[in-house]
Write a protein that holds these residues in place. Sequence first.
Motif, PDB file in Angstrom:
ATOM      1  N   ASP A  85     -10.975   3.492  -0.208  1.00 39.08           N
ATOM      2  CA  ASP A  85     -11.402   4.890  -0.074  1.00 39.08           C
ATOM      3  C   ASP A  85     -10.670   5.592   1.059  1.00 39.08           C
ATOM      4  O   ASP A  85     -10.335   6.777   0.960  1.00 39.08           O
ATOM      5  CB  ASP A  85     -12.909   4.962   0.172  1.00 39.08           C
ATOM      6  N   LEU A  86     -10.428   4.855   2.157  1.00 36.39           N
ATOM      7  CA  LEU A  86      -9.738   5.449   3.304  1.00 36.39           C
ATOM      8  C   LEU A  86      -8.307   5.846   2.974  1.00 36.39           C
ATOM      9  O   LEU A  86      -7.758   6.766   3.588  1.00 36.39           O
ATOM     10  CB  LEU A  86      -9.732   4.459   4.475  1.00 36.39           C
ATOM     11  N   MET A  87      -7.705   5.164   2.002  1.00 36.84           N
ATOM     12  CA  MET A  87      -6.326   5.500   1.639  1.00 36.84           C
ATOM     13  C   MET A  87      -6.244   6.472   0.471  1.00 36.84           C
ATOM     14  O   MET A  87      -5.457   7.417   0.486  1.00 36.84           O
ATOM     15  CB  MET A  87      -5.546   4.222   1.341  1.00 36.84           C
ATOM     16  N   ILE A  88      -7.078   6.248  -0.546  1.00 37.45           N
ATOM     17  CA  ILE A  88      -7.022   7.106  -1.732  1.00 37.45           C
ATOM     18  C   ILE A  88      -7.668   8.463  -1.460  1.00 37.45           C
ATOM     19  O   ILE A  88      -7.184   9.500  -1.933  1.00 37.45           O
ATOM     20  CB  ILE A  88      -7.703   6.416  -2.932  1.00 37.45           C
TER      21      ILE A  88
ATOM     22  N   ALA B  68       6.736  11.305   2.733  1.00 39.69           N
ATOM     23  CA  ALA B  68       6.530  11.212   4.179  1.00 39.69           C
ATOM     24  C   ALA B  68       5.054  11.366   4.526  1.00 39.69           C
ATOM     25  O   ALA B  68       4.509  10.613   5.350  1.00 39.69           O
ATOM     26  CB  ALA B  68       7.359  12.276   4.900  1.00 39.69           C
ATOM     27  N   ALA B  69       4.384  12.328   3.891  1.00 39.02           N
ATOM     28  CA  ALA B  69       2.968  12.553   4.161  1.00 39.02           C
ATOM     29  C   ALA B  69       2.129  11.362   3.700  1.00 39.02           C
ATOM     30  O   ALA B  69       1.208  10.923   4.398  1.00 39.02           O
ATOM     31  CB  ALA B  69       2.493  13.829   3.464  1.00 39.02           C
ATOM     32  N   THR B  70       2.484  10.818   2.530  1.00 41.32           N
ATOM     33  CA  THR B  70       1.748   9.665   2.004  1.00 41.32           C
ATOM     34  C   THR B  70       1.925   8.456   2.917  1.00 41.32           C
ATOM     35  O   THR B  70       0.958   7.739   3.210  1.00 41.32           O
ATOM     36  CB  THR B  70       2.229   9.332   0.580  1.00 41.32           C
ATOM     37  N   ASP B  71       3.143   8.233   3.378  1.00 41.98           N
ATOM     38  CA  ASP B  71       3.393   7.118   4.288  1.00 41.98           C
ATOM     39  C   ASP B  71       2.569   7.258   5.568  1.00 41.98           C
ATOM     40  O   ASP B  71       2.020   6.276   6.076  1.00 41.98           O
ATOM     41  CB  ASP B  71       4.878   7.049   4.655  1.00 41.98           C
ATOM     42  N   THR B  72       2.477   8.474   6.086  1.00 42.90           N
ATOM     43  CA  THR B  72       1.697   8.709   7.303  1.00 42.90           C
ATOM     44  C   THR B  72       0.227   8.404   7.084  1.00 42.90           C
ATOM     45  O   THR B  72      -0.432   7.788   7.934  1.00 42.90           O
ATOM     46  CB  THR B  72       1.865  10.171   7.778  1.00 42.90           C
ATOM     47  N   LEU B  73      -0.307   8.814   5.930  1.00 44.54           N
ATOM     48  CA  LEU B  73      -1.713   8.533   5.612  1.00 44.54           C
ATOM     49  C   LEU B  73      -1.960   7.027   5.559  1.00 44.54           C
ATOM     50  O   LEU B  73      -2.949   6.525   6.105  1.00 44.54           O
ATOM     51  CB  LEU B  73      -2.096   9.180   4.281  1.00 44.54           C
ATOM     52  N   VAL B  74      -1.061   6.289   4.896  1.00 50.14           N
ATOM     53  CA  VAL B  74      -1.217   4.839   4.783  1.00 50.14           C
ATOM     54  C   VAL B  74      -1.098   4.179   6.154  1.00 50.14           C
ATOM     55  O   VAL B  74      -1.914   3.321   6.524  1.00 50.14           O
ATOM     56  CB  VAL B  74      -0.172   4.245   3.801  1.00 50.14           C
ATOM     57  N   GLN B  75      -0.101   4.571   6.916  1.00 50.10           N
ATOM     58  CA  GLN B  75       0.103   3.961   8.235  1.00 50.10           C
ATOM     59  C   GLN B  75      -1.076   4.202   9.162  1.00 50.10           C
ATOM     60  O   GLN B  75      -1.470   3.327   9.918  1.00 50.10           O
ATOM     61  CB  GLN B  75       1.393   4.502   8.853  1.00 50.10           C
ATOM     62  N   THR B  76      -1.654   5.402   9.077  1.00 48.70           N
ATOM     63  CA  THR B  76      -2.822   5.721   9.928  1.00 48.70           C
ATOM     64  C   THR B  76      -4.009   4.851   9.538  1.00 48.70           C
ATOM     65  O   THR B  76      -4.716   4.319  10.411  1.00 48.70           O
ATOM     66  CB  THR B  76      -3.179   7.208   9.783  1.00 48.70           C
ATOM     67  N   ALA B  77      -4.210   4.667   8.236  1.00 49.75           N
ATOM     68  CA  ALA B  77      -5.314   3.815   7.776  1.00 49.75           C
ATOM     69  C   ALA B  77      -5.070   2.354   8.180  1.00 49.75           C
ATOM     70  O   ALA B  77      -5.975   1.689   8.677  1.00 49.75           O
ATOM     71  CB  ALA B  77      -5.470   3.929   6.273  1.00 49.75           C
ATOM     72  N   ILE B  78      -3.856   1.869   7.956  1.00 49.91           N
ATOM     73  CA  ILE B  78      -3.541   0.476   8.276  1.00 49.91           C
ATOM     74  C   ILE B  78      -3.700   0.188   9.766  1.00 49.91           C
ATOM     75  O   ILE B  78      -4.106  -0.899  10.174  1.00 49.91           O
ATOM     76  CB  ILE B  78      -2.099   0.129   7.815  1.00 49.91           C
TER      77      ILE B  78
ATOM     78  N   PHE C  46       0.833  -1.203   0.000  1.00 52.27           N
ATOM     79  CA  PHE C  46       0.000   0.000   0.000  1.00 52.27           C
ATOM     80  C   PHE C  46       0.870   1.256   0.000  1.00 52.27           C
ATOM     81  O   PHE C  46       0.558   2.240  -0.674  1.00 52.27           O
ATOM     82  CB  PHE C  46      -0.940   0.013   1.209  1.00 52.27           C
ATOM     83  N   ARG C  47       1.952   1.231   0.769  1.00 52.72           N
ATOM     84  CA  ARG C  47       2.820   2.406   0.831  1.00 52.72           C
ATOM     85  C   ARG C  47       3.405   2.710  -0.547  1.00 52.72           C
ATOM     86  O   ARG C  47       3.424   3.858  -0.990  1.00 52.72           O
ATOM     87  CB  ARG C  47       3.928   2.165   1.853  1.00 52.72           C
ATOM     88  N   ARG C  48       3.862   1.669  -1.243  1.00 48.25           N
ATOM     89  CA  ARG C  48       4.467   1.887  -2.565  1.00 48.25           C
ATOM     90  C   ARG C  48       3.432   2.335  -3.596  1.00 48.25           C
ATOM     91  O   ARG C  48       3.709   3.206  -4.429  1.00 48.25           O
ATOM     92  CB  ARG C  48       5.174   0.613  -3.030  1.00 48.25           C
ATOM     93  N   VAL C  49       2.255   1.711  -3.567  1.00 46.83           N
ATOM     94  CA  VAL C  49       1.201   2.103  -4.507  1.00 46.83           C
ATOM     95  C   VAL C  49       0.803   3.552  -4.278  1.00 46.83           C
ATOM     96  O   VAL C  49       0.692   4.346  -5.228  1.00 46.83           O
ATOM     97  CB  VAL C  49      -0.033   1.181  -4.371  1.00 46.83           C
TER      98      VAL C  49
END
Length: 198
Positions: free
Chosen positions: A162-165, A182-192, A90-93
């Motif tokens: 939807d929670l990630m995109i 960094a911001a994208t990683d934070t969004l993914v980590q929060t969702a995960i 998810f982080r890479r996508v």
Amino acid sequence: MTTRPAAPRTPGRPRSEQSRVAVLRATSELLHEVGVKSMTTEEISARSGASKATIYKWWPNKYAVAIEAFLTEMMAESPDPDTGSADEDFRRVMRGLAHFYTGPSGRVFAQLVGEAQSDPAVRDELQAHLVAPRRALMQAVWERGVARGELRADVDPGVAADLMIGPVLYRLMLGHSPLDEAATDTLVQTAIRGLGNE
């Protein structure tokens, strides 16, 4: 009378595939140079070397060509990584999507979304050829994560996507917060954190 041997076939892609690739490449260039609204089928034809009849054989209108050209660029930027970890996948996508959207293609995407608000045909093309493939990729990553016990099986994969995109597109459209790695990683980590099985 002697029969002349048949000429050997030249290697490479069939002519129709070469034309299709040329059309998509020309369309991508025009999207970045003049935008989707100003771009014409005549310009695509002139730049690609493919006739208008050939273009209309594969696509119903210039918006359909634009969406496929856009999707081709996006898939190159954000393929399915399949690393063995849903979190890393998810982080890479999402990094790929964010990088794609914050580059020159972000303006093209905004134009396509704008056209879709008033043109049902453009909206349908976006749904079928841009939104659906992205969601299918997210679902594939999700299902692998569930199978490995990393993610909760009781969560709807569409909601998880939807929670990630959603936050990425929100930041893209409004520009109120950064959209770097960094911001994208934070969004993914929060969702995960809320979707994981731990």
